[in-house]
Design a protein around this motif. Structure first.
Motif, PDB file in Angstrom:
ATOM      1  N   THR A  76       0.465  -1.288   0.341  1.00 42.45           N
ATOM      2  CA  THR A  76       0.141  -0.172   0.240  1.00 42.45           C
ATOM      3  C   THR A  76       0.970   1.076   0.270  1.00 42.45           C
ATOM      4  O   THR A  76       1.612   1.362   1.255  1.00 42.45           O
ATOM      5  CB  THR A  76      -0.786  -0.097   1.160  1.00 42.45           C
ATOM      6  N   VAL A  77       0.677   1.953  -0.361  1.00 41.52           N
ATOM      7  CA  VAL A  77       1.026   3.260  -0.906  1.00 41.52           C
ATOM      8  C   VAL A  77       0.474   4.500  -0.044  1.00 41.52           C
ATOM      9  O   VAL A  77      -0.998   4.768  -0.746  1.00 41.52           O
ATOM     10  CB  VAL A  77       1.396   3.716  -1.743  1.00 41.52           C
ATOM     11  N   ILE A  78       0.985   5.649   1.476  1.00 45.94           N
ATOM     12  CA  ILE A  78      -0.217   6.464   0.968  1.00 45.94           C
ATOM     13  C   ILE A  78       1.033   7.131   1.044  1.00 45.94           C
ATOM     14  O   ILE A  78       1.729   7.962   1.148  1.00 45.94           O
ATOM     15  CB  ILE A  78       0.037   5.328   2.839  1.00 45.94           C
ATOM     16  N   ASP A  79      -0.154   8.328   0.228  1.00 43.80           N
ATOM     17  CA  ASP A  79       0.049   9.707  -0.002  1.00 43.80           C
ATOM     18  C   ASP A  79      -0.788  10.829   0.458  1.00 43.80           C
ATOM     19  O   ASP A  79      -1.571  10.901   0.941  1.00 43.80           O
ATOM     20  CB  ASP A  79      -0.793   9.989  -1.077  1.00 43.80           C
ATOM     21  N   ARG A  80      -0.058  11.347   2.341  1.00 43.44           N
ATOM     22  CA  ARG A  80      -0.863  11.989   2.666  1.00 43.44           C
ATOM     23  C   ARG A  80      -0.576  13.279   3.276  1.00 43.44           C
ATOM     24  O   ARG A  80       0.860  13.969   3.018  1.00 43.44           O
ATOM     25  CB  ARG A  80       0.063  11.339   4.163  1.00 43.44           C
ATOM     26  N   GLN A  81      -1.189  14.533   3.113  1.00 45.77           N
ATOM     27  CA  GLN A  81      -0.885  15.690   3.321  1.00 45.77           C
ATOM     28  C   GLN A  81      -0.921  16.591   4.872  1.00 45.77           C
ATOM     29  O   GLN A  81      -2.601  16.105   5.201  1.00 45.77           O
ATOM     30  CB  GLN A  81      -2.405  17.322   1.995  1.00 45.77           C
ATOM     31  N   ASP A 103       4.464  21.016   4.162  1.00 50.38           N
ATOM     32  CA  ASP A 103       3.598  19.630   4.145  1.00 50.38           C
ATOM     33  C   ASP A 103       4.804  18.666   4.577  1.00 50.38           C
ATOM     34  O   ASP A 103       5.802  17.715   4.589  1.00 50.38           O
ATOM     35  CB  ASP A 103       3.644  18.824   2.452  1.00 50.38           C
ATOM     36  N   GLY A 104       3.496  18.342   6.556  1.00 48.78           N
ATOM     37  CA  GLY A 104       4.192  17.416   6.968  1.00 48.78           C
ATOM     38  C   GLY A 104       3.925  16.190   7.279  1.00 48.78           C
ATOM     39  O   GLY A 104       4.825  14.989   7.095  1.00 48.78           O
ATOM     40  N   GLY A 105       3.417  15.730   5.910  1.00 46.65           N
ATOM     41  CA  GLY A 105       2.892  14.818   5.558  1.00 46.65           C
ATOM     42  C   GLY A 105       4.257  13.702   4.628  1.00 46.65           C
ATOM     43  O   GLY A 105       5.062  13.556   4.584  1.00 46.65           O
ATOM     44  N   GLY A 106       3.847  13.215   3.087  1.00 45.41           N
ATOM     45  CA  GLY A 106       4.490  12.520   2.460  1.00 45.41           C
ATOM     46  C   GLY A 106       3.959  11.093   2.029  1.00 45.41           C
ATOM     47  O   GLY A 106       3.055  11.400   2.808  1.00 45.41           O
ATOM     48  N   ALA A 107       5.011  10.456   1.016  1.00 47.10           N
ATOM     49  CA  ALA A 107       4.636   9.652   0.732  1.00 47.10           C
ATOM     50  C   ALA A 107       5.347   8.203   1.394  1.00 47.10           C
ATOM     51  O   ALA A 107       6.514   8.291   1.474  1.00 47.10           O
ATOM     52  CB  ALA A 107       4.933   8.744  -0.069  1.00 47.10           C
ATOM     53  N   ALA A 108       4.566   7.100   1.671  1.00 44.92           N
ATOM     54  CA  ALA A 108       4.973   5.980   2.899  1.00 44.92           C
ATOM     55  C   ALA A 108       4.031   4.474   2.577  1.00 44.92           C
ATOM     56  O   ALA A 108       3.814   4.881   1.289  1.00 44.92           O
ATOM     57  CB  ALA A 108       4.947   6.398   4.127  1.00 44.92           C
ATOM     58  N   VAL A 109       5.229   3.660   1.898  1.00 49.15           N
ATOM     59  CA  VAL A 109       5.359   2.404   1.509  1.00 49.15           C
ATOM     60  C   VAL A 109       4.479   1.747   2.702  1.00 49.15           C
ATOM     61  O   VAL A 109       5.614   1.367   3.414  1.00 49.15           O
ATOM     62  CB  VAL A 109       6.261   1.810   0.301  1.00 49.15           C
ATOM     63  N   VAL A 110       3.685   0.638   2.419  1.00 46.20           N
ATOM     64  CA  VAL A 110       3.836  -0.642   3.594  1.00 46.20           C
ATOM     65  C   VAL A 110       4.002  -1.730   3.377  1.00 46.20           C
ATOM     66  O   VAL A 110       2.146  -2.314   2.040  1.00 46.20           O
ATOM     67  CB  VAL A 110       2.514   0.295   4.423  1.00 46.20           C
ATOM     68  N   PRO A 111       4.591  -2.443   3.126  1.00 48.07           N
ATOM     69  CA  PRO A 111       4.504  -4.089   2.570  1.00 48.07           C
ATOM     70  C   PRO A 111       4.133  -4.429   3.880  1.00 48.07           C
ATOM     71  O   PRO A 111       5.062  -4.936   4.710  1.00 48.07           O
ATOM     72  CB  PRO A 111       6.014  -4.178   1.980  1.00 48.07           C
TER      73      PRO A 111
END
Length: 416
Positions: A76-81, A103-111
């Motif tokens: 899952t790719v999470i793109d959070r703003q 922007d304090g978020g960003g993209a993260a990958v959850v395997p």
């Protein structure tokens, strides 16, 4: 001026050193323990039991999978703003007030990955590996709230061996052990003298053990109820607290991740339609305060409350190849008020809207796709933060966080 004394305030990381994160469940938990569930907003996950990820959601569901080995891997790719708007924060004397922080978020990958094996029609075993808590919050170094924290990251990897036993045609039971490693990191700016700032850095880790259990009740051929519980895990974090050229000290802190319980429903309405629902409780009140040992022994007050989540989903089988998914969920945040909302955990109540699909490649393999958009309620903060300086004092951060997130998931399932 004794610079070492200036660092004794550094553990007062009211921004949330050991309870920070930007995960997609409430608080800093990661809901995304498979790819298929994204398409239903994870509604009824404890009763779905349609692939090997049931090892996490309800280990009893392993007995509903095809005979032999079942393998599931997902991403899952999470793109959070995360945007902050200042609403009247007072500047610290002799220091620039700072900016909104970007922007304090960003993209993260959850395997994630799961395997299960049916030893017999009444006994199955399996194992799952994935991050159960995690992600990070990172604002620019000139963030207006930098003295209470501008960076926090928590990573928790969980290994979950499990077993399931069929009591009779109606009842199946499951049990699992959770071996988890937690790594937590926090950064804030410390005041070393008039007009002088330097980064203060805390980092710690530990391994903890917990357990989970589940039950499935096949009420009739079309109706299944799932009930699960996942225990707290206690971590005795050990690490270092540093300010370049000033401090390099050992620290210790206790962190207890919350327990959860879920009641879920799966209903096969007809050959094409299925309905899913869940009611899930999380015991976030286990994090009321966190004590950091090292240099001083401050108490970090979070005042978290227990939370509830409600999910509703549906599946529609188009034909032998395609199955469509839909879902909506409401997830309550553990933050009680604006005064309790920290810089590195700008959490608020959220609503999920999700769609997805499963494509059957052949009798042994399938692929799941899912997309969800998460709407967060605007989150004001009136957080009183201790200023990391020998002179003491506090700063109240007045502002508002605006948060949203998009999730993209893919999953592969194989039986052999």
């Amino acid at each position: 001026m004794k610079l070492r004394k200036l660092a004794v305030w550094v553990p007062l990381v009211v921004g949330g050193a050991f309870a920070s994160g930007q995960a997609m469940a409430a608080g800093f938990a990661l809901q995304n323990q498979n790819g298929a569930g994204t398409g239903n907003a994870f509604a009824g996950a404890a009763a779905a039991a349609e692939d090997a990820s049931t090892v996490f959601f309800n280990p009893a569901g392993m007995l509903l999978l095809p005979q032999g080995h079942n393998l599931t891997v997902g991403l899952t790719v999470i793109d959070r703003q995360v945007d902050f708007s200042d609403r009247g924060t007072a500047a610290v004397p002799t220091f620039a007030l700072g900016r909104d922080g970007g922007d304090g978020g960003g993209a993260a990958v959850v395997p994630v990955g799961y395997w299960s094996y049916s030893i017999s029609p009444t006994l199955a075993v399996g194992i799952g590996v994935g991050p159960t808590f995690g992600n990070k919050t990172e604002f620019d170094k000139d963030f207006v709230g930098r003295f209470s924290g501008y960076f926090a990251e928590i990573k928790q990897i969980n290994v979950n061996p499990s077993i399931a036993y069929r009591v009779n045609e109606t009842v199946s039971l499951g049990f699992g052990i959770n071996v988890a490693k937690n790594e937590t990191e926090f950064r804030q700016m410390a005041i070393l003298g008039a007009g002088t700032e330097r980064e203060a850095h805390l980092k710690g880790d530990d391994v903890g053990i917990g357990w989970n259990a589940g039950a499935l009740f096949q009420i009739d051929p079309a109706t299944r109820i799932g009930l699960t519980y996942r225990s707290k895990i206690k971590f005795d974090l050990e690490g270092k607290q540093t300010i370049p050229g000033v401090l390099n000290a050992k620290i210790e802190a206790e962190l207890e991740t919350p327990d959860t319980a879920s009641l879920a429903l799966h209903r096969q309405v007809n050959e094409r339609w299925e309905l899913l629902a869940d009611l899930t409780w999380t015991g976030w009140s286990s994090i009321e305060e966190i004590r950091v040992e090292g240099g001083t022994a401050p108490v970090l007050d979070y005042n978290f409350k227990d939370t509830w989540r409600v999910g509703l989903g549906a599946g529609y089988r188009v034909n032998d190849k395609w199955k469509l998914r839909f879902g909506v969920a409401w997830d309550e945040a553990p933050v009680r008020s604006a005064a309790d909302r920290t810089m590195t955990l700008p959490d608020s109540d959220r609503t999920w809207l999700a769609v997805g699909a499963r494509y059957t490649l052949n009798r042994n393999a399938s692929v799941d796709l899912g997309y969800a958009h998460i709407f967060f309620k605007d989150a004001p903060t009136e957080r009183v933060a201790a200023i990391p300086t020998a002179l003491g004092g506090t700063q109240t951060i007045h502002g508002k966080f605006e948060v949203s997130a998009d999730l993209f998931s893919v999953q592969y399932n194989h039986n052999f």
